[in-house]
Design a protein around this motif. Structure first.
Motif, PDB file in Angstrom:
ATOM      1  N   ARG A 325      42.909  36.066  11.267  1.00 16.33           N
ATOM      2  CA  ARG A 325      42.331  37.177  12.041  1.00 16.33           C
ATOM      3  C   ARG A 325      42.987  38.503  11.643  1.00 16.33           C
ATOM      4  O   ARG A 325      42.315  39.528  11.537  1.00 16.33           O
ATOM      5  N   LEU A 326      44.308  38.441  11.433  1.00 17.10           N
ATOM      6  CA  LEU A 326      44.989  39.653  10.957  1.00 17.10           C
ATOM      7  C   LEU A 326      44.496  40.021   9.560  1.00 17.10           C
ATOM      8  O   LEU A 326      44.241  41.199   9.270  1.00 17.10           O
ATOM      9  N   LYS A 327      44.328  39.022   8.701  1.00 15.89           N
ATOM     10  CA  LYS A 327      43.844  39.299   7.340  1.00 15.89           C
ATOM     11  C   LYS A 327      42.439  39.901   7.378  1.00 15.89           C
ATOM     12  O   LYS A 327      42.111  40.800   6.598  1.00 15.89           O
ATOM     13  N   LYS A 328      41.621  39.415   8.301  1.00 17.62           N
ATOM     14  CA  LYS A 328      40.266  39.959   8.458  1.00 17.62           C
ATOM     15  C   LYS A 328      40.328  41.403   8.954  1.00 17.62           C
ATOM     16  O   LYS A 328      39.547  42.261   8.518  1.00 17.62           O
ATOM     17  N   ARG A 329      41.273  41.669   9.817  1.00 18.66           N
ATOM     18  CA  ARG A 329      41.395  42.999  10.398  1.00 18.66           C
ATOM     19  C   ARG A 329      41.751  44.054   9.340  1.00 18.66           C
ATOM     20  O   ARG A 329      41.395  45.228   9.481  1.00 18.66           O
ATOM     21  N   ILE A 330      42.471  43.625   8.290  1.00 20.65           N
ATOM     22  CA  ILE A 330      42.876  44.572   7.242  1.00 20.65           C
ATOM     23  C   ILE A 330      42.074  44.335   5.959  1.00 20.65           C
ATOM     24  O   ILE A 330      42.503  44.683   4.868  1.00 20.65           O
ATOM     25  N   ASN A 371      49.710  43.232  14.767  1.00 25.91           N
ATOM     26  CA  ASN A 371      48.544  43.515  15.615  1.00 25.91           C
ATOM     27  C   ASN A 371      48.847  44.590  16.651  1.00 25.91           C
ATOM     28  O   ASN A 371      48.019  45.480  16.904  1.00 25.91           O
ATOM     29  N   GLU A 372      50.024  44.534  17.252  1.00 26.72           N
ATOM     30  CA  GLU A 372      50.405  45.544  18.248  1.00 26.72           C
ATOM     31  C   GLU A 372      50.463  46.935  17.615  1.00 26.72           C
ATOM     32  O   GLU A 372      49.971  47.928  18.198  1.00 26.72           O
ATOM     33  N   ARG A 373      51.047  47.025  16.439  1.00 24.75           N
ATOM     34  CA  ARG A 373      51.168  48.330  15.782  1.00 24.75           C
ATOM     35  C   ARG A 373      49.795  48.856  15.355  1.00 24.75           C
ATOM     36  O   ARG A 373      49.544  50.064  15.425  1.00 24.75           O
ATOM     37  N   LEU A 374      48.911  47.947  14.930  1.00 25.34           N
ATOM     38  CA  LEU A 374      47.565  48.380  14.542  1.00 25.34           C
ATOM     39  C   LEU A 374      46.733  48.757  15.770  1.00 25.34           C
ATOM     40  O   LEU A 374      45.859  49.622  15.684  1.00 25.34           O
ATOM     41  N   ASP A 407      35.460  33.688   4.491  1.00 22.66           N
ATOM     42  CA  ASP A 407      35.201  32.314   4.053  1.00 22.66           C
ATOM     43  C   ASP A 407      35.935  31.316   4.947  1.00 22.66           C
ATOM     44  O   ASP A 407      35.416  30.250   5.282  1.00 22.66           O
ATOM     45  N   TYR A 408      37.153  31.666   5.337  1.00 22.61           N
ATOM     46  CA  TYR A 408      37.943  30.773   6.184  1.00 22.61           C
ATOM     47  C   TYR A 408      37.222  30.485   7.489  1.00 22.61           C
ATOM     48  O   TYR A 408      37.169  29.331   7.944  1.00 22.61           O
ATOM     49  N   PHE A 409      36.672  31.510   8.098  1.00 22.42           N
ATOM     50  CA  PHE A 409      36.012  31.308   9.384  1.00 22.42           C
ATOM     51  C   PHE A 409      34.612  30.715   9.252  1.00 22.42           C
ATOM     52  O   PHE A 409      33.934  30.504  10.250  1.00 22.42           O
ATOM     53  N   ARG A 410      34.178  30.439   8.015  1.00 22.81           N
ATOM     54  CA  ARG A 410      32.914  29.723   7.803  1.00 22.81           C
ATOM     55  C   ARG A 410      33.133  28.238   7.534  1.00 22.81           C
ATOM     56  O   ARG A 410      32.174  27.499   7.319  1.00 22.81           O
ATOM     57  N   ILE A 411      34.394  27.834   7.493  1.00 19.49           N
ATOM     58  CA  ILE A 411      34.693  26.429   7.224  1.00 19.49           C
ATOM     59  C   ILE A 411      33.968  25.546   8.234  1.00 19.49           C
ATOM     60  O   ILE A 411      33.993  25.800   9.438  1.00 19.49           O
ATOM     61  N   GLY A 412      33.329  24.503   7.738  1.00 22.04           N
ATOM     62  CA  GLY A 412      32.602  23.580   8.603  1.00 22.04           C
ATOM     63  C   GLY A 412      31.116  23.844   8.659  1.00 22.04           C
ATOM     64  O   GLY A 412      30.358  23.022   9.187  1.00 22.04           O
ATOM     65  N   MET A 413      30.683  24.980   8.114  1.00 20.41           N
ATOM     66  CA  MET A 413      29.253  25.276   8.087  1.00 20.41           C
ATOM     67  C   MET A 413      28.622  24.600   6.870  1.00 20.41           C
ATOM     68  O   MET A 413      29.247  24.485   5.814  1.00 20.41           O
ATOM     69  N   SER A 414      27.385  24.178   7.013  1.00 18.34           N
ATOM     70  CA  SER A 414      26.696  23.514   5.906  1.00 18.34           C
ATOM     71  C   SER A 414      26.224  24.546   4.888  1.00 18.34           C
ATOM     72  O   SER A 414      26.077  25.743   5.194  1.00 18.34           O
ATOM     73  N   THR A 457      31.376  47.121   5.568  1.00 14.80           N
ATOM     74  CA  THR A 457      32.615  47.628   4.978  1.00 14.80           C
ATOM     75  C   THR A 457      32.293  48.383   3.696  1.00 14.80           C
ATOM     76  O   THR A 457      31.172  48.302   3.181  1.00 14.80           O
ATOM     77  N   PRO A 458      33.269  49.127   3.136  1.00 16.89           N
ATOM     78  CA  PRO A 458      33.051  49.802   1.858  1.00 16.89           C
ATOM     79  C   PRO A 458      32.697  48.828   0.737  1.00 16.89           C
ATOM     80  O   PRO A 458      32.086  49.211  -0.255  1.00 16.89           O
ATOM     81  N   GLN A 459      33.095  47.552   0.901  1.00 16.29           N
ATOM     82  CA  GLN A 459      32.772  46.540  -0.111  1.00 16.29           C
ATOM     83  C   GLN A 459      31.412  45.887   0.139  1.00 16.29           C
ATOM     84  O   GLN A 459      30.994  45.001  -0.603  1.00 16.29           O
ATOM     85  N   GLY A 460      30.723  46.302   1.185  1.00 17.85           N
ATOM     86  CA  GLY A 460      29.436  45.716   1.524  1.00 17.85           C
ATOM     87  C   GLY A 460      29.481  45.056   2.889  1.00 17.85           C
ATOM     88  O   GLY A 460      30.479  45.120   3.610  1.00 17.85           O
ATOM     89  N   THR A 461      28.390  44.400   3.249  1.00 21.55           N
ATOM     90  CA  THR A 461      28.313  43.742   4.550  1.00 21.55           C
ATOM     91  C   THR A 461      28.910  42.344   4.456  1.00 21.55           C
ATOM     92  O   THR A 461      28.566  41.558   3.558  1.00 21.55           O
ATOM     93  N   VAL A 462      29.834  42.018   5.362  1.00 19.92           N
ATOM     94  CA  VAL A 462      30.402  40.684   5.453  1.00 19.92           C
ATOM     95  C   VAL A 462      30.068  40.115   6.811  1.00 19.92           C
ATOM     96  O   VAL A 462      29.767  40.844   7.754  1.00 19.92           O
ATOM     97  N   TRP A 463      30.123  38.795   6.920  1.00 16.44           N
ATOM     98  CA  TRP A 463      29.735  38.142   8.169  1.00 16.44           C
ATOM     99  C   TRP A 463      30.672  36.989   8.468  1.00 16.44           C
ATOM    100  O   TRP A 463      31.379  36.492   7.592  1.00 16.44           O
ATOM    101  N   GLU A 464      30.623  36.559   9.716  1.00 15.71           N
ATOM    102  CA  GLU A 464      31.433  35.416  10.136  1.00 15.71           C
ATOM    103  C   GLU A 464      30.822  34.798  11.386  1.00 15.71           C
ATOM    104  O   GLU A 464      30.012  35.421  12.066  1.00 15.71           O
ATOM    105  N   LYS A 465      31.260  33.572  11.660  1.00 17.71           N
ATOM    106  CA  LYS A 465      30.894  32.952  12.922  1.00 17.71           C
ATOM    107  C   LYS A 465      31.622  33.656  14.047  1.00 17.71           C
ATOM    108  O   LYS A 465      32.784  34.016  13.911  1.00 17.71           O
ATOM    109  N   ALA A 466      30.929  33.841  15.159  1.00 15.59           N
ATOM    110  CA  ALA A 466      31.571  34.450  16.320  1.00 15.59           C
ATOM    111  C   ALA A 466      32.671  33.530  16.820  1.00 15.59           C
ATOM    112  O   ALA A 466      32.515  32.308  16.862  1.00 15.59           O
TER     113      ALA A 466
END
Length: 467
Positions: A325-330, A371-374, A407-414, A457-466
């Protein structure tokens, strides 16, 4: 660094035989079946040791063998009708595939018993000529434990395990119950090799001693290698016998330090094929991502017995989620310089006999602090760059955190689910380009109803499972 030595049963200051250089040998699999969680636990434990030593500035030469000739392999060949070479090639490939999925680094040296026959025969020949081995009438060559005054000084378990050892090596022709086979005379429907002492094949214990001597050992020094490792079940008789063979054949002690990882149990039962509860890595990987399994198996101290259960695994995953989640945040931020105090705190923990609990506590605290500092300063690029560098450093040290967070948060999706979502995201992007914002909003809502969140994002649109 301090490591717990299984022989002296205490933590010792690690002092390598050569300055800043470490030679490690870990017993690998016997390739007659797929790897189970016990194999995974051992491989991950010594992978952590190797990575830690490298992070501390040591040059590490790491060997892990493959036993590809053994009673179990021959038995499987006779039962299935498959050639031994087919069986061992398949399960070696499966083992290496499973280890790769778990983030275990390839060994620098990976000797195989069948490719080390010349070294094995040479060591047995030395033991015969020195009087430390003898040949029985049927042609089997035995190690004479009575000729080794230091036999049983490694594990100190011979008194408790004489009966077990005798059952393991129950064949007629040996002089003492503790003696063990170095070379098994050829029998009907057996695999046989030529040697000066007749056709036959090596015993299990001699293989490792010979492979270490051939590929890894310092010659003419008091110890052959720095560290010998493996599962606790190998301490006696396997490692005891290895040490005896090497002492008598080379006049060297086999290893300066001995390290052993604990057993894996499943809901309280020790893993054992005889109990029918062996849990194959390949089965676990069908349900859980390899990095999630790695983090779970890594999360307990390597010497502790490990009770594998899904409740604890899911709790471990939630802990790993926090890092991602921290990696996603940055996301998209270039790495800066890792925080030196954080690095030192983690390395100090691991330098204390791989104290993973202390290390993970430091990591948890670092994630919470970032996370607190961000939260207080969400646009601070310096904070984000430092956090990105910390995570990249952890990926090298622990073998975790290296995935794309989305990609990590998509693990388990077909694959079908992912393809459908990617198509809708692409369609939304086209609508935005065409300035059809009503359609773009409708597609975002459709994705939201599917439990998918978008981030432009500047790199394009990314998505994840809620979450």
């Amino acid at each position: 660094m301090y490591i717990f030595d299984s022989v002296q049963k205490c933590k010792l200051l690690f002092e390598p035989l050569h300055d800043r250089e470490v030679r490690i040998y870990v017993c690998g699999p016997t390739v007659y079946d797929d790897a189970h969680l016990g194999h995974a636990r051992s491989a991950i434990a010594f992978d952590l040791l190797r990575r830690t030593l490298k992070a501390l500035g040591y040059r590490v030469l790491f060997a892990r063998n493959i036993t590809d000739i053994d009673d179990k392999i021959i038995k499987k060949s006779l039962e299935t009708g498959e050639p031994i070479e087919t069986i061992t090639a398949r399960y070696t490939e499966h083992y290496l595939r499973d280890m790769e999925a778990l983030g275990v680094l390839d060994a620098d040296i990976a000797p195989r018993a069948t490719e080390s026959m010349e070294a094995i025969v040479a060591m047995i020949d030395r033991l015969l000529k020195s009087g430390c081995a003898y040949q029985s009438e049927d042609g089997t060559v035995w190690f004479d434990t009575s000729k080794d005054a230091e036999y049983c000084t490694l594990s100190h378990r011979c008194g408790d395990d004489d009966e077990a050892q005798s059952r393991i090596e129950h064949e007629e022709g040996k002089r003492h119950p503790r003696d063990f086979a170095l070379w098994k005379a050829c029998k009907e429907r057996d695999v046989c090799y030529d040697s000066p002492f007749g056709r036959g094949r090596p015993g299990w214990h001699i293989e490792c001693s010979a492979m270490i001597d051939e590929t890894l050992a310092y010659k003419g020094e008091p110890y052959a290698i720095d560290i010998h490792g493996g599962g606790a079940d190998l301490f006696f008789p396997h490692h005891e016998n290895e040490a005896a063979q090497t002492r008598c054949a080379t006049r060297q002690k086999l290893a300066k330090y001995w390290m052993h990882n604990g057993f894996v149990t499943i809901d309280g039962e020790k893993m054992s094929k005889s109990l029918g509860n062996s849990f194959f890595v390949k089965d676990a990987l069908e349900v859980y991502d390899g990095e999630i399994l790695r983090f779970y198996l890594l999360s307990a101290h390597y010497r502790a017995n490990f009770n594998f259960n899904e409740e604890d695994l899911l709790a471990s995953k939630r802990r790993l989620d926090r890092l991602y989640r921290l990696k996603k945040r940055i996301y998209g931020v270039k790495e800066g310089v890792p925080n030196a105090d954080f690095q030192q705190e983690v390395l100090d923990a691991l330098a204390d006999d791989l104290n993973i609990s202390r290390a993970l506590a430091a990591i948890d605290e670092r994630i919470a602090s970032a996370n607190e500092r961000l939260d207080a300063d969400p646009k601070n690029k310096a904070l984000k760059k430092e956090a990105a560098a910390d995570i990249a450093w952890l990926s090298q040290l622990l073998g975790i955190g290296g995935k794309d967070p989305f990609d990590y948060f998509r693990i388990g999706m077909s694959d079908e689910q992912i393809a459908r979502i990617e198509a809708l995201v692409a369609e939304r992007n086209e609508a935005k380009k065409a300035k059809d914002f009503a359609k773009a909003d409708a597609l975002r809502e459709e994705l939201s109803q599917m439990g998918i969140q978008l981030m432009d994002t500047p790199q394009g649109t990314v998505w994840e499972k809620a979450e």
